[in-house]
Design a protein around this motif. Structure first.
Motif, mmCIF file in Angstrom:
data_model
loop_
_atom_site.group_PDB
_atom_site.id
_atom_site.type_symbol
_atom_site.label_atom_id
_atom_site.label_comp_id
_atom_site.label_asym_id
_atom_site.label_seq_id
_atom_site.Cartn_x
_atom_site.Cartn_y
_atom_site.Cartn_z
ATOM 1 N N ASP A 1 0.468 -1.097 -0.058
ATOM 2 C CA ASP A 1 -0.151 -0.098 -0.139
ATOM 3 C C ASP A 1 1.248 1.184 -0.113
ATOM 4 O O ASP A 1 1.818 1.148 0.718
ATOM 5 N N GLY A 2 1.144 2.191 -1.098
ATOM 6 C CA GLY A 2 1.110 2.942 -0.744
ATOM 7 C C GLY A 2 2.423 3.444 -2.356
ATOM 8 O O GLY A 2 2.956 4.248 -2.122
ATOM 9 N N ARG A 3 3.109 2.362 -2.678
ATOM 10 C CA ARG A 3 3.996 1.930 -3.467
ATOM 11 C C ARG A 3 3.917 2.021 -5.047
ATOM 12 O O ARG A 3 2.438 1.295 -4.775
ATOM 13 N N PRO A 4 4.419 1.805 -5.799
ATOM 14 C CA PRO A 4 3.361 1.852 -7.042
ATOM 15 C C PRO A 4 4.083 0.114 -7.431
ATOM 16 O O PRO A 4 4.188 -0.368 -6.474
ATOM 17 N N ASP A 5 3.239 0.455 -8.164
ATOM 18 C CA ASP A 5 2.678 -1.741 -8.640
ATOM 19 C C ASP A 5 3.807 -2.152 -9.722
ATOM 20 O O ASP A 5 4.071 -1.624 -10.518
ATOM 21 N N ALA A 6 4.609 -3.062 -9.395
ATOM 22 C CA ALA A 6 5.963 -2.573 -10.618
ATOM 23 C C ALA A 6 5.789 -4.221 -11.421
ATOM 24 O O ALA A 6 6.185 -4.151 -12.076
ATOM 25 N N GLY A 7 4.733 -4.043 -11.051
ATOM 26 C CA GLY A 7 4.088 -5.166 -12.355
ATOM 27 C C GLY A 7 4.527 -6.694 -12.446
ATOM 28 O O GLY A 7 5.567 -7.387 -11.317
ATOM 29 N N GLN A 8 3.962 -7.706 -13.042
ATOM 30 C CA GLN A 8 3.326 -8.660 -12.640
ATOM 31 C C GLN A 8 4.962 -9.412 -12.808
ATOM 32 O O GLN A 8 5.916 -9.573 -13.669
ATOM 33 N N GLY A 9 5.292 -10.686 -12.775
ATOM 34 C CA GLY A 9 7.307 -10.757 -12.642
ATOM 35 C C GLY A 9 8.324 -10.316 -11.807
ATOM 36 O O GLY A 9 9.231 -10.630 -11.953
ATOM 37 N N ARG A 10 7.849 -8.633 -11.366
ATOM 38 C CA ARG A 10 8.650 -7.889 -10.680
ATOM 39 C C ARG A 10 8.515 -7.888 -9.018
ATOM 40 O O ARG A 10 8.767 -6.685 -8.469
#
Lengths: 894, 111
Positions: free
Chosen positions: A604-613
């Protein structure tokens, strides 16, 4: 004036030094070269000179070959009837060996021990690494895996390929005649009487064709079973067919119940076939269009049979091209993955197995070498004792070659006696090893069951025995066959202090033994301490007093979350009421049970790095009393309670490692996480921080873990954990009946204590530790015997000198000190030499032992001190004997 | 040798004759050249040297070292002379060939 070109001139010089007429040839070549240069120019003469240099080298080689073969002929075939002579000489050798019964027994025993450990080690190496799979033309099979750049641990080719990549490989590759894939499929199997959990695999249509197998009965899985989604058909293993269906042929065509659903039995696998290791049933892999689109989910293992005329290197080159293409076409999923082609054996055995068994084999060879030094020492001593006999034989006309041959035949006879003794030793060791392997692990170690004494082992050990006996006896034989005839006969066999070169060699052998023992002991120490740490080291929870039971629910009987939750709650309630149970809980995976699930996290509060990362953590759904039951300490916040239900706010507990990774230097309590790859993507609030645990000694030590309350996310995996006040094993019968009373169709996969589970998980390493321990102990004992016998011999040879010294006033203490000092000095030189390879070895060992044990100077210190201590103790007895020499007697005896 | 000079083979005969042909200048290179020129046989270097060693061991030739020469990289030439025994051995060998050839002139002469 011109001189010949430098390089060929050096070659000519080298060759000339080895020929009687070399000096003349050198001069002639220089002169003729000058002449040719004047007549036909430099280039011509240089080329001519090169040719002449080559001719000279050929002459040297030719002479060497002729010389060596004639020498071999002289030694091997003396007399006009070689066989008769040989038989006669073997008889003479046997008679001579009988004349020195103690030395003979010592040599045979040492050789047998050295060969025995080598036989046991080779039998393991051969069965587990060199040929663990008895499949048709196994050398034409290969394993193709997806290798990831991100992976820091050793690459495991199993379960590494996505269905979409597999499909593309199969369509594009020409280097393979066929490629097949399979995935793990453990099932609840009923049919016959009791339900049973069996290991199975879902396999692609090419699986059995790739392995070149024919069914025992019926047919194997083909395209009709896989292409439109998997059909409910199954191939049954020979063992299951015998055990559960009494080998009834009419079972083919009937149906059995698997995971609560009916499957048609289409075939029976041939006898002895259980690939992938431990499989008992094979079902069709889903090759429907939907499944084949999956490119980022890697769970298949892929094997292939090389096409005719193609090598593995060809296939590998082609797969690299295909891999590059797939990376360009699907950068999102394949960016960091490339295909890797390995031999079938290399790909299918456990990563690191070859290195570990290689280390054990090397240790065994070192033990043989240390023992060999003792043998050489004994033979040298005996040669010295026999020098009068040998001198006499030489004096009455025996050739040196003949004597040498006789001495070598004696060694061969010793080897021939040692081989059967060593095989008996190896047979015993193999039996002990086999009985130490838990039956549940056995099917997963390919080749283990085949470990035995066979023709191949006999051949290898006989050859090693012959080689070792010749190698260890060649120097003593050369030494013995070269006495100074006149002096020896004149001395009448009286002892002076041994001959000098023999003495130097004997000391060098002892130094060498110590030097070889050091790295071996370092390896022993490290494996031993790793094994100890695995079994007894702190786990982060308390495994004492815990019994566990695993079962897996299936959709047919427990179709939804409510049914699964109810099942788990019933189980916990029932278990808590069993007599002697202090607390009961469930979890999806137990530490050290070899399985795992991970989840990707969004913070929560941090950007989603995307699947696999995204960051990941090992994921466990546990019931409320799990932390008490396991005695897993909570460092902050609270445990799960009865208030954490399906309808309450989603909560979680993180391990300290996960808290430190996600919120370093801050408290994790009250923070929120999301599990984006699951069905339930609501925010989860952290309510507690638990201590770190050794979830798996090999791959997850003190790693990030996420615990969620079972009622909020019940799964089909149920591991019951019971803490008992007394002996937990007494509860196993009651746990089984409890399960049957809740659901009679539900088989327990296992019921075992937590200690037992830890033991099973680490048994391999403990066996390795034990084997290295045996090798280390043998090395120390043999080295000590070597030093002892050297010192004893030294004292016996110097009785006269010691007598003189004592007559001149040397005290007993001085004599003891001098003898011990000499032993200490020899041992120290050896140890210092041995420290160099030992230090180099540590880096290799760390890798082999999964980075569990760090190298500490204390280990080295203990080994060095131990060896020095043993050296001193080994020299004390001879030293005391020396101090008891009566000067009068010693002087009179001369 | 108790009963006169040793028996010599064909190669040894050729080498002895070549030494005689070379006169005072008989050393390994010249001997090899004469052999090549007159007998049309290219003798392997090693074969010549070992024959010379053998002939010397049988005392059919004797040898002495010359001065060190720059052209030989500072090495000396070894000059060979046929000894009286060597001459006798050559005569005997030739005699044997003559004796055996008598009456075969028709066959052996050039047509």
């Amino acid at each position: 004036m011109t001189t010949p070109p430098r390089l060929p001139a050096r070659i000519v010089g080298w060759a000339a030094a080895r020929l009687s007429w070399g000096e003349t040839a050198c001069g002639d070549l220089a002169e003729e070269h000058a002449l040719l240069t004047a007549r036909r120019g430099r280039t011509w003469s240089a080329a001519w000179y090169w040719g002449q240099a080559a001719l000279l080298v050929a002459t040297v080689v030719g002479q060497f070959v002729i010389h060596a073969s004639s020498a071999a002929r002289t030694v091997l075939f003396i007399g006009d009837r070689p066989m008769t002579t040989l038989v006669k000489e073997i008889r003479v050798a046997a008679r001579t060996l009988r004349r020195y019964p103690l030395i003979t027994a010592a040599i045979v025993l040492t050789l047998a021990l050295g060969l025995g450990v080598n036989a046991a080690a080779f039998s393991m190496l051969d069965a587990l690494v060199l040929r663990p799979f008895s499949l048709p033309e196994v050398d034409r099979l290969a394993v193709v895996s997806e290798w990831s750049e991100d992976n820091s641990s050793p690459h495991d080719p199993e379960e590494s390929v996505s269905p979409a990549n597999f499909t593309d490989w199969r369509q594009q590759s020409r280097g393979f005649e066929s490629l097949a894939a399979f995935g793990w499929w453990q099932v609840n199997f009923s049919g016959g009487d009791q339900p049973e959990r069996v290991l199975g695999f879902r396999v692609s249509a090419d699986f059995f064709r790739t392995l070149k197998l024919a069914p025992r009965l019926g047919r194997f899985i083909d395209e009709t079973d896989t292409t439109n989604g998997p059909r409910k058909v199954v191939v049954i293993g020979f063992g299951v067919w015998q055990r559960r269906f009494a080998a009834r042929p009419d079972i083919v065509g009937q149906n059995v119940k698997i995971d609560g659903e009916f499957y048609d039995v289409i075939g029976i696998a041939p006898e002895g076939f259980d690939f992938p290791s431990g499989s008992a049933v094979w079902g069709p892999l889903d090759a429907g269009p939907e499944a084949l689109r999956e490119r980022n989910n890697r769970y298949l293992t892929v094997i292939g049979r090389l096409a005719d005329g193609r090598s593995r290197a060809d296939a590998s080159a082609e797969m690299n091209v295909i891999g590059d293409r797939l990376r360009r076409e699907h950068p999102q999923d394949n960016e960091r993955h490339s295909p890797l082609v390995q031999s079938f054996t290399a790909g299918m055995i456990d990563p690191g197995m070859d290195q570990i068994l290689g280390m054990i084999q090397l240790g065994a060879i070192l033990v043989l070498v240390i023992g060999g030094a003792n043998i050489a020492n004994l033979l040298l001593a005996r040669g010295w004792d026999r020098r009068r006999e040998i001198a006499l034989r030489l004096a009455i006309g025996a050739g040196r070659a003949r004597l040498l041959r006789q001495l070598l035949i004696e060694s061969a006879v010793l080897a021939a006696i040692a081989v059967p003794v060593s095989l008996a030793f190896a047979w015993g060791s193999i039996r002990i090893l086999k009985s130490a392997m838990p039956a549940r692990i056995l099917p997963f170690v390919p080749g283990w069951a085949d470990m035995d004494i066979d023709g191949r082992l006999l051949l290898v050990i006989s050859a090693t025995a012959l080689l070792a006996s010749v190698l260890f006896s060649i120097f003593p034989a050369l030494q013995a066959s070269r006495p100074n005839v006149v002096n020896t006969l004149r001395e009448g066999g009286r002892s002076v202090a041994g001959n000098r070169s023999g003495r130097v060699v004997r000391s060098a052998l002892v130094v060498g033994q110590m030097a070889v023992a050091v790295p071996l002991l370092v390896a022993t120490g490290f494996t031993g301490s790793a094994a100890r740490q695995f079994a007894l080291g702190p786990q982060g929870y308390d495994p004492e007093g815990i019994i566990t039971m695993r079962t897996v629910l299936v959709d047919a009987t427990h179709p939804d979350a409510d049914a699964r939750r109810r099942f788990a709650e019933q189980l916990i309630d029932g278990a808590a009421r069993l007599p002697g149970v202090e607390s009961a809980a469930t979890t999806t995976f137990l530490p050290s049970d070899g399985s795992n699930a991970t989840r990707e996290l969004v913070v929560d509060g941090r950007p989603d790095a995307g699947q696999g990362r995204r960051p990941t953590a090992a994921y466990r759904a546990v019931s409320s009393r799990y932390f008490d039951t396991m005695r897993l300490p909570l460092l902050e916040g609270r445990a799960f309670g009865t208030g954490d239900t399906a309808d309450s706010m989603p909560v979680a507990i993180v391990s300290q490692a996960l808290a430190n990774r996600l919120w370093p230097g801050e408290s994790a309590l009250g923070r929120r996480l999301q599990l984006p790859t699951t069905d339930d993507t609501r925010w989860i609030t952290i309510v507690g921080v638990a201590g770190n645990i050794i979830d798996d000694w090999f791959s997850r030590r003190n790693g990030p873990m996420l615990y969620v309350p079972m009622p909020q996310r019940p799964t089909y995996l149920v591991n019951l954990v019971l803490r008992s006040g007394g002996d937990p094993t007494t509860l196993s019968g009651e746990v089984r009946s409890l399960l049957t009373s809740i659901d009679p169709s539900q088989p327990p996969i296992y019921i075992m204590t937590m200690k037992g589970m830890l033991h099973e998980r680490t048994v391999g390493l403990q066996m390795i530790g034990a084997m290295m321990g045996v090798l280390g102990a043998l090395a120390v004992v043999l080295a000590a015997i070597g030093l002892y016998s050297l010192m004893a011999y030294h004292v016996s040879q110097r009785r006269h000198e010691i007598g003189v010294r004592m007559a001149l006033g040397a005290s007993q203490g001085t004599v003891v000190r001098q003898t011990v000092w000499r032993a200490w000095w020899l041992a120290s030189v050896g140890i210092v030499i041995g420290l160099v390879p030992a230090y180099l070895l540590t880096g290799v060992l760390r890798g082999i032992l999964f980075n569990v044990v760090s190298i500490q100077p204390g280990h080295f210190g203990a080994i060095v001190l131990g060896l020095v201590g043993i050296a001193i103790v080994a020299s004390l007895i001879p030293a005391r004997q020396a101090s008891k020499v009566d000067p009068a007697v010693a002087l009179r005896s001369e | 040798m108790t009963d006169g000079p040793a028996y010599i083979g064909e190669l040894e005969q050729l080498v002895l004759l070549a030494i005689l042909q070379c006169g005072d200048d008989a050393y390994t290179v010249s001997i090899r050249h004469v052999l090549a020129d007159r007998s049309h046989r290219r003798l392997a270097r090693g074969a010549l040297y070992t024959s010379l060693e053998r002939l010397e061991a049988k005392r059919l030739v004797s040898s002495r070292l010359g001065e060190p020469l720059a052209v030989r990289g500072g090495r000396a030439r070894r000059y060979f002379t046929v000894t009286a025994d060597g001459l006798e051995a050559l005569r005997k060998a030739r005699q044997a060939v003559d004796n055996l050839s008598r009456g075969l002139e028709g066959l052996l002469e050039k047509p």
